[in-house]
Design a protein around this motif. Structure first.
Motif, mmCIF file in Angstrom:
data_model
loop_
_atom_site.group_PDB
_atom_site.id
_atom_site.type_symbol
_atom_site.label_atom_id
_atom_site.label_comp_id
_atom_site.label_asym_id
_atom_site.label_seq_id
_atom_site.Cartn_x
_atom_site.Cartn_y
_atom_site.Cartn_z
ATOM 1 N N LYS A 1 0.816 -1.220 0.000
ATOM 2 C CA LYS A 1 0.000 0.000 0.000
ATOM 3 C C LYS A 1 0.845 1.264 0.000
ATOM 4 O O LYS A 1 0.570 2.203 -0.715
ATOM 5 N N GLY A 2 1.885 1.304 0.818
ATOM 6 C CA GLY A 2 2.714 2.500 0.920
ATOM 7 C C GLY A 2 3.943 2.461 0.035
ATOM 8 O O GLY A 2 4.818 3.301 0.146
ATOM 9 N N GLY A 3 4.053 1.476 -0.830
ATOM 10 C CA GLY A 3 5.248 1.307 -1.647
ATOM 11 C C GLY A 3 6.310 0.531 -0.890
ATOM 12 O O GLY A 3 6.166 0.227 0.291
ATOM 13 N N ALA A 4 7.390 0.222 -1.579
ATOM 14 C CA ALA A 4 8.490 -0.515 -0.957
ATOM 15 C C ALA A 4 9.135 0.351 0.120
ATOM 16 O O ALA A 4 9.236 1.563 -0.028
ATOM 17 N N VAL A 5 9.544 -0.277 1.196
ATOM 18 C CA VAL A 5 10.200 0.456 2.280
ATOM 19 C C VAL A 5 11.709 0.405 2.078
ATOM 20 O O VAL A 5 12.238 -0.507 1.442
ATOM 21 N N SER A 6 12.395 1.369 2.632
ATOM 22 C CA SER A 6 13.852 1.395 2.578
ATOM 23 C C SER A 6 14.412 0.303 3.486
ATOM 24 O O SER A 6 13.931 0.111 4.609
ATOM 25 N N ALA A 7 15.429 -0.382 3.000
ATOM 26 C CA ALA A 7 16.052 -1.437 3.802
ATOM 27 C C ALA A 7 16.709 -0.866 5.057
ATOM 28 O O ALA A 7 16.944 -1.588 6.018
ATOM 29 N N MET A 8 16.985 0.425 5.068
ATOM 30 C CA MET A 8 17.627 1.059 6.211
ATOM 31 C C MET A 8 16.627 1.607 7.231
ATOM 32 O O MET A 8 17.019 2.160 8.249
ATOM 33 N N SER A 9 15.341 1.452 6.966
ATOM 34 C CA SER A 9 14.325 1.895 7.923
ATOM 35 C C SER A 9 14.028 0.761 8.895
ATOM 36 O O SER A 9 14.430 -0.387 8.682
ATOM 37 N N ILE A 10 13.293 1.077 9.951
ATOM 38 C CA ILE A 10 12.935 0.029 10.919
ATOM 39 C C ILE A 10 12.060 -1.041 10.263
ATOM 40 O O ILE A 10 12.213 -2.226 10.526
ATOM 41 N N LEU A 11 11.151 -0.613 9.370
ATOM 42 C CA LEU A 11 10.332 -1.591 8.643
ATOM 43 C C LEU A 11 11.186 -2.399 7.670
ATOM 44 O O LEU A 11 10.938 -3.582 7.441
ATOM 45 N N PHE B 1 4.020 -1.448 17.310
ATOM 46 C CA PHE B 1 3.222 -1.047 16.151
ATOM 47 C C PHE B 1 1.732 -1.343 16.287
ATOM 48 O O PHE B 1 0.932 -0.805 15.532
ATOM 49 N N HIS B 2 1.350 -2.207 17.207
ATOM 50 C CA HIS B 2 -0.063 -2.571 17.329
ATOM 51 C C HIS B 2 -0.670 -2.143 18.661
ATOM 52 O O HIS B 2 -1.736 -1.544 18.682
ATOM 53 N N ALA B 3 -0.010 -2.473 19.736
ATOM 54 C CA ALA B 3 -0.591 -2.238 21.061
ATOM 55 C C ALA B 3 -0.503 -0.765 21.454
ATOM 56 O O ALA B 3 0.435 -0.071 21.097
ATOM 57 N N SER B 4 -1.496 -0.327 22.154
ATOM 58 C CA SER B 4 -1.460 0.996 22.775
ATOM 59 C C SER B 4 -1.836 0.801 24.239
ATOM 60 O O SER B 4 -2.211 -0.295 24.652
ATOM 61 N N LEU B 5 -1.747 1.846 25.010
ATOM 62 C CA LEU B 5 -2.057 1.707 26.436
ATOM 63 C C LEU B 5 -3.488 1.243 26.673
ATOM 64 O O LEU B 5 -3.767 0.520 27.609
ATOM 65 N N GLU B 6 -4.389 1.651 25.810
ATOM 66 C CA GLU B 6 -5.804 1.300 26.016
ATOM 67 C C GLU B 6 -6.131 -0.133 25.585
ATOM 68 O O GLU B 6 -7.000 -0.762 26.144
ATOM 69 N N ASN B 7 -5.457 -0.634 24.559
ATOM 70 C CA ASN B 7 -5.882 -1.926 24.011
ATOM 71 C C ASN B 7 -4.738 -2.921 23.833
ATOM 72 O O ASN B 7 -4.809 -3.777 22.967
ATOM 73 N N TRP B 8 -3.704 -2.858 24.664
ATOM 74 C CA TRP B 8 -2.560 -3.737 24.477
ATOM 75 C C TRP B 8 -2.897 -5.201 24.721
ATOM 76 O O TRP B 8 -2.222 -6.092 24.213
ATOM 77 N N LEU B 9 -3.960 -5.459 25.450
ATOM 78 C CA LEU B 9 -4.360 -6.840 25.734
ATOM 79 C C LEU B 9 -5.411 -7.361 24.762
ATOM 80 O O LEU B 9 -5.910 -8.461 24.954
ATOM 81 N N HIS B 10 -5.718 -6.609 23.726
ATOM 82 C CA HIS B 10 -6.785 -6.981 22.793
ATOM 83 C C HIS B 10 -6.267 -6.992 21.350
ATOM 84 O O HIS B 10 -6.535 -6.075 20.585
ATOM 85 N N PRO B 11 -5.547 -8.045 20.972
ATOM 86 C CA PRO B 11 -4.963 -8.075 19.631
ATOM 87 C C PRO B 11 -5.998 -8.028 18.502
ATOM 88 O O PRO B 11 -5.698 -7.551 17.414
ATOM 89 N N ILE B 12 -7.196 -8.475 18.752
ATOM 90 C CA ILE B 12 -8.209 -8.442 17.699
ATOM 91 C C ILE B 12 -8.619 -6.992 17.422
ATOM 92 O O ILE B 12 -8.945 -6.633 16.300
#
Length: 135
Positions: free
Chosen positions: A40-50, A88-99
C-alpha cells in the motif's frame, strides 16, 4: 492415537515449517520488493525500521522453512514479533486486545517462533541433517 500422532509429528513439523516460513518470507518480500503483491505505501527502505524487519522476515522465513539454525532463528523472530506487537499494534488502552489493535498475526507468529525455539525443527530439517552428518 498416541502412536499415530508420534508417526505424524515429523510430517506436521515439516509442513508447518514450510507454510510458516513461506508466509513470513512473503511478508518481507512485499515490504522490500512489492513482490508478489504491491505494498500500500510502496516498498520500504532497507535502512528503515520496517526495512530491517523485512530483511529479518525474508532471511528468517527461509531459515525456518529449511529448518536451518531453527532454534536461534525462532528466538530472533519471536523477539521481532514481540517488538512488532508492542511498538506497532498495542497501545495503552488496548494492548491486551490483539483483535482490536490488529496485532493477532504478530501474536500468533511470536508464539509459533517460541515453539520452534523450544522444540526445534523436527526430524526432516537441515539442522537434523547437519547434526547427523557430523556424527
Amino acid at each position: 492415537m498416541d502412536k499415530t500422532a508420534e508417526k505424524l509429528t515429523p510430517f506436521v513439523l515439516l509442513f508447518t515449517r514450510l507454510v510458516v516460513g513461506y508466509l513470513f518470507l512473503i511478508h518481507g518480500t512485499v515490504k522490500l520488493f512489492e513482490f508478489p503483491f504491491p505494498n500500500k505505501g510502496g516498498a520500504v527502505s532497507a535502512m528503515s525500521i520496517l526495512g530491517v524487519g523485512g530483511i529479518l522476515e525474508v532471511v528468517g522465513g527461509i531459515l525456518i522453512a529449511l529448518g536451518l539454525f531453527t532454534r536461534f532463528t525462532g528466538f530472533i523472530l519471536a523477539g521481532l514479533m514481540a517488538v512488532a506487537y508492542f511498538f506497532f499494534h498495542a497501545s495503552l488502552e488496548n494492548w491486551l486486545h490483539p483483535i482490536v489493535n490488529r496485532g493477532e498475526l504478530a501474536s500468533i507468529y511470536c508464539m509459533v517462533f517460541l515453539i520452534y525455539m523450544v522444540i526445534g525443527p523436527g526430524k526432516w530439517s537441515l539442522d537434523e541433517w547437519l547434526k547427523n552428518r557430523n556424527r
